[in-house]
Scaffold this motif. Structure first.
Motif, mmCIF file in Angstrom:
data_model
loop_
_atom_site.group_PDB
_atom_site.id
_atom_site.type_symbol
_atom_site.label_atom_id
_atom_site.label_comp_id
_atom_site.label_asym_id
_atom_site.label_seq_id
_atom_site.Cartn_x
_atom_site.Cartn_y
_atom_site.Cartn_z
ATOM 1 N N GLU A 1 112.834 65.712 54.913
ATOM 2 C CA GLU A 1 111.820 65.034 55.713
ATOM 3 C C GLU A 1 110.491 65.745 55.500
ATOM 4 O OE1 GLU A 1 112.891 64.701 59.804
ATOM 5 O OE2 GLU A 1 114.954 64.066 59.351
ATOM 6 N N LEU A 2 109.456 64.951 55.186
ATOM 7 C CA LEU A 2 108.124 65.498 54.966
ATOM 8 C C LEU A 2 107.166 64.842 55.946
ATOM 9 C CD1 LEU A 2 108.435 65.146 51.163
ATOM 10 C CD2 LEU A 2 107.770 67.317 52.176
ATOM 11 N N GLU A 3 106.397 65.653 56.678
ATOM 12 C CA GLU A 3 105.469 65.105 57.659
ATOM 13 C C GLU A 3 104.152 65.871 57.601
ATOM 14 O OE1 GLU A 3 105.173 64.431 62.491
ATOM 15 O OE2 GLU A 3 107.141 64.535 61.516
ATOM 16 N N GLY A 4 103.052 65.139 57.380
ATOM 17 C CA GLY A 4 101.733 65.766 57.356
ATOM 18 C C GLY A 4 101.505 66.685 56.183
ATOM 19 N N CYS A 5 102.227 66.474 55.096
ATOM 20 C CA CYS A 5 102.115 67.369 53.936
ATOM 21 C C CYS A 5 101.118 66.837 52.908
ATOM 22 C CB CYS A 5 103.484 67.549 53.286
ATOM 23 S SG CYS A 5 104.679 68.387 54.361
ATOM 24 N N MET A 6 100.684 67.721 52.004
ATOM 25 C CA MET A 6 99.741 67.362 50.952
ATOM 26 C C MET A 6 100.282 67.840 49.608
ATOM 27 S SD MET A 6 96.180 68.488 52.780
ATOM 28 C CE MET A 6 96.141 68.597 54.573
ATOM 29 N N PHE A 7 100.247 66.925 48.641
ATOM 30 C CA PHE A 7 100.654 67.256 47.281
ATOM 31 C C PHE A 7 99.409 67.294 46.409
ATOM 32 C CE2 PHE A 7 104.340 64.980 49.092
ATOM 33 C CZ PHE A 7 105.304 65.963 48.949
ATOM 34 N N LYS A 8 99.168 68.432 45.739
ATOM 35 C CA LYS A 8 97.945 68.596 44.963
ATOM 36 C C LYS A 8 98.188 68.840 43.482
ATOM 37 C CE LYS A 8 94.895 69.857 48.725
ATOM 38 N NZ LYS A 8 93.718 70.664 49.129
ATOM 39 N N TRP A 9 99.476 68.792 43.058
ATOM 40 C CA TRP A 9 99.727 69.014 41.629
ATOM 41 C C TRP A 9 100.861 68.114 41.155
ATOM 42 C CZ3 TRP A 9 96.045 70.577 38.848
ATOM 43 C CH2 TRP A 9 96.254 71.001 37.522
ATOM 44 N N LYS A 10 101.164 68.164 39.900
ATOM 45 C CA LYS A 10 101.969 67.163 39.213
ATOM 46 C C LYS A 10 103.448 67.187 39.612
ATOM 47 C CE LYS A 10 99.083 67.597 35.083
ATOM 48 N NZ LYS A 10 99.088 67.999 33.651
ATOM 49 N N TYR A 11 104.055 66.014 39.510
ATOM 50 C CA TYR A 11 105.513 65.808 39.554
ATOM 51 C C TYR A 11 106.188 66.356 40.813
ATOM 52 C CZ TYR A 11 103.960 66.273 34.657
ATOM 53 O OH TYR A 11 103.237 66.223 33.493
ATOM 54 N N PRO A 12 105.664 66.104 41.991
ATOM 55 C CA PRO A 12 106.243 66.735 43.186
ATOM 56 C C PRO A 12 107.681 66.346 43.508
ATOM 57 C CG PRO A 12 104.533 65.146 43.789
ATOM 58 C CD PRO A 12 104.446 65.334 42.315
ATOM 59 N N LEU A 13 108.069 65.085 43.266
ATOM 60 C CA LEU A 13 109.416 64.648 43.674
ATOM 61 C C LEU A 13 110.096 63.934 42.501
ATOM 62 C CD1 LEU A 13 108.529 63.344 47.235
ATOM 63 C CD2 LEU A 13 110.345 64.996 46.756
ATOM 64 N N TRP A 14 110.887 64.673 41.770
ATOM 65 C CA TRP A 14 111.667 64.098 40.662
ATOM 66 C C TRP A 14 113.155 64.351 40.912
ATOM 67 C CZ3 TRP A 14 110.069 63.621 34.972
ATOM 68 C CH2 TRP A 14 108.761 63.135 34.863
ATOM 69 N N TYR A 15 113.968 63.371 40.541
ATOM 70 C CA TYR A 15 115.429 63.487 40.623
ATOM 71 C C TYR A 15 115.889 63.821 42.045
ATOM 72 C CZ TYR A 15 114.761 63.906 35.566
ATOM 73 O OH TYR A 15 114.370 63.698 34.273
ATOM 74 N N GLY A 16 115.233 63.202 43.027
ATOM 75 C CA GLY A 16 115.597 63.478 44.404
ATOM 76 C C GLY A 16 116.458 62.381 45.015
ATOM 77 N N LYS A 17 116.937 62.637 46.213
ATOM 78 C CA LYS A 17 117.721 61.662 46.972
ATOM 79 C C LYS A 17 117.449 61.848 48.463
ATOM 80 C CE LYS A 17 121.637 60.982 43.834
ATOM 81 N NZ LYS A 17 123.124 61.057 43.694
ATOM 82 N N ASN A 18 117.340 60.700 49.141
ATOM 83 C CA ASN A 18 117.215 60.698 50.599
ATOM 84 C C ASN A 18 115.978 61.487 51.051
ATOM 85 O OD1 ASN A 18 119.733 59.397 50.486
ATOM 86 N ND2 ASN A 18 120.818 61.350 50.689
ATOM 87 N N ILE A 19 114.815 60.907 50.754
ATOM 88 C CA ILE A 19 113.540 61.539 51.058
ATOM 89 C C ILE A 19 112.784 60.659 52.049
ATOM 90 C CG2 ILE A 19 111.410 62.493 50.109
ATOM 91 C CD1 ILE A 19 113.924 63.810 48.940
ATOM 92 N N ALA A 20 112.370 61.213 53.185
ATOM 93 C CA ALA A 20 111.609 60.482 54.195
ATOM 94 C C ALA A 20 110.241 61.135 54.347
ATOM 95 C CB ALA A 20 112.342 60.485 55.533
ATOM 96 N N VAL A 21 109.187 60.334 54.144
ATOM 97 C CA VAL A 21 107.820 60.853 54.123
ATOM 98 C C VAL A 21 106.995 60.134 55.189
ATOM 99 C CG1 VAL A 21 105.749 61.146 52.715
ATOM 100 C CG2 VAL A 21 108.014 61.281 51.639
ATOM 101 N N LYS A 22 106.265 60.901 56.011
ATOM 102 C CA LYS A 22 105.364 60.312 56.995
ATOM 103 C C LYS A 22 104.033 61.051 56.978
ATOM 104 C CE LYS A 22 108.776 58.543 60.308
ATOM 105 N NZ LYS A 22 109.224 58.568 61.727
#
Length: 289
Positions: A42-63
């Motif tokens: 679970e990701l909440e209030g996060c910031m991604f500033k560089w490449k390829y943050p979520l690869w080959y993942g499963k069951n990801i909830a983003v808010k």
């Protein structure tokens, strides 16, 4: 579930293979692939500033998260993803993903985004960029605004409702598409496609709806639409005047009026298409239907 809150993470694969984790108000700064092979996150209030943050993942909830421009190619090969109330500035996002839900999101740089995905739900999504949703399938879309050319090329089994597409060459090489209560403006709509249905739509398109195997239009309005239906099998119920129709291959076209009807007997068989106009005086050249 482990919790990480208000961290500043750097370096390649910062949380590699993370699982059963809630991540709050955290910045993923420089460093590629911070959440590669992550699961049950679970990701909440996060910031991604560089490449390829979520690869080959499963069951990801983003808010309420943000992908900045350099978080390119952000979500690839990842299954069961939900993204809500977020801004995804980075291009080339969501490739070869399965079961994706996007709600209340903005894609201000959506070039080459959502390619080859299977199973997606959009609600209240806005995007700007070319080649959106190429070769994707099994999508249900509601209240979607897209500004960008060549969307849904090669797409299959798509439902679009209450949306606006400002898009040249939309829905090319596509199959089993239903568009309802929507507005589309752009040249060459739907070429080389199969089983396209438009219901209660307003469309503007130069040479739109051509080279289509089975296009159905129910209660639609065509504005500034010229040279329509060339070499298409068509069942069209148009509520206003069609500016011009050019060499339909078969079916039926109903409209208030056709400004110019062009049927070339050496190119198509006029007997295979029935034209019904509620007003008279349409003009035809090189053959009559």
């Amino acid at each position: 579930m482990e919790k990480i809150e208000q961290k500043f993470l750097t370096g390649e694969r910062a949380l590699f293979q993370a699982h059963d984790m809630k991540i709050i108000d955290t910045i993923f700064a420089d460093g590629e692939s911070p959440l590669k092979h992550a699961s049950d996150i679970e990701l909440e209030g996060c910031m991604f500033k560089w490449k390829y943050p979520l690869w080959y993942g499963k069951n990801i909830a983003v808010k309420n998260c943000t992908w900045f421009e350099m978080a390119r190619a952000g979500v690839w090969y990842t299954d069961n993803v939900s993204v809500e109330d977020s801004v995804i500035e980075a291009p080339k996002n969501f490739r070869r993903c399965r079961n994706v839900r996007i709600v209340n999101a903005d894609f201000p740089n959506a070039a080459e985004t959502f390619w080859s995905c299977d199973g997606a739900v959009f609600e209240n999504v806005r995007a700007k960029g070319d080649y959106f949703a190429m070769n994707s399938r099994n999508m249900k879309i509601d209240n979607f605004i897209l500004v960008g050319n060549y969307p849904f090329d090669g797409a299959q089994n798509i439902e679009i409702n209450n949306s606006k597409l400002i898009s040249k060459d939309a829905l090319w090489n596509a199959e089993n598409i239903v568009v309802r209560n929507s507005f589309i403006s752009g040249e060459y709509l739907g070429w080389n496609s199969k089983n396209l249905t438009f219901e209660n739509c307003t469309i503007e398109s130069l040479q739109g709806m051509c080279y289509i195997d089975n296009i159905v239009m129910k209660n639609c309005k065509l504005i500034n639409t010229t040279l329509a239906f060339e070499y298409s099998s068509v069942d069209a119920d148009i509520t206003n005047t069609i500016d011009s129709v050019f060499n339909p291959s078969s079916g039926m076209i109903r409209a208030e009026r056709i400004g110019k009807l062009i049927v070339e007997k050496d190119k198509v068989d006029p007997s295979k298409t029935k034209i019904i106009c509620t007003e008279e005086n349409q003009q035809s050249t090189n053959g009559d239907v």
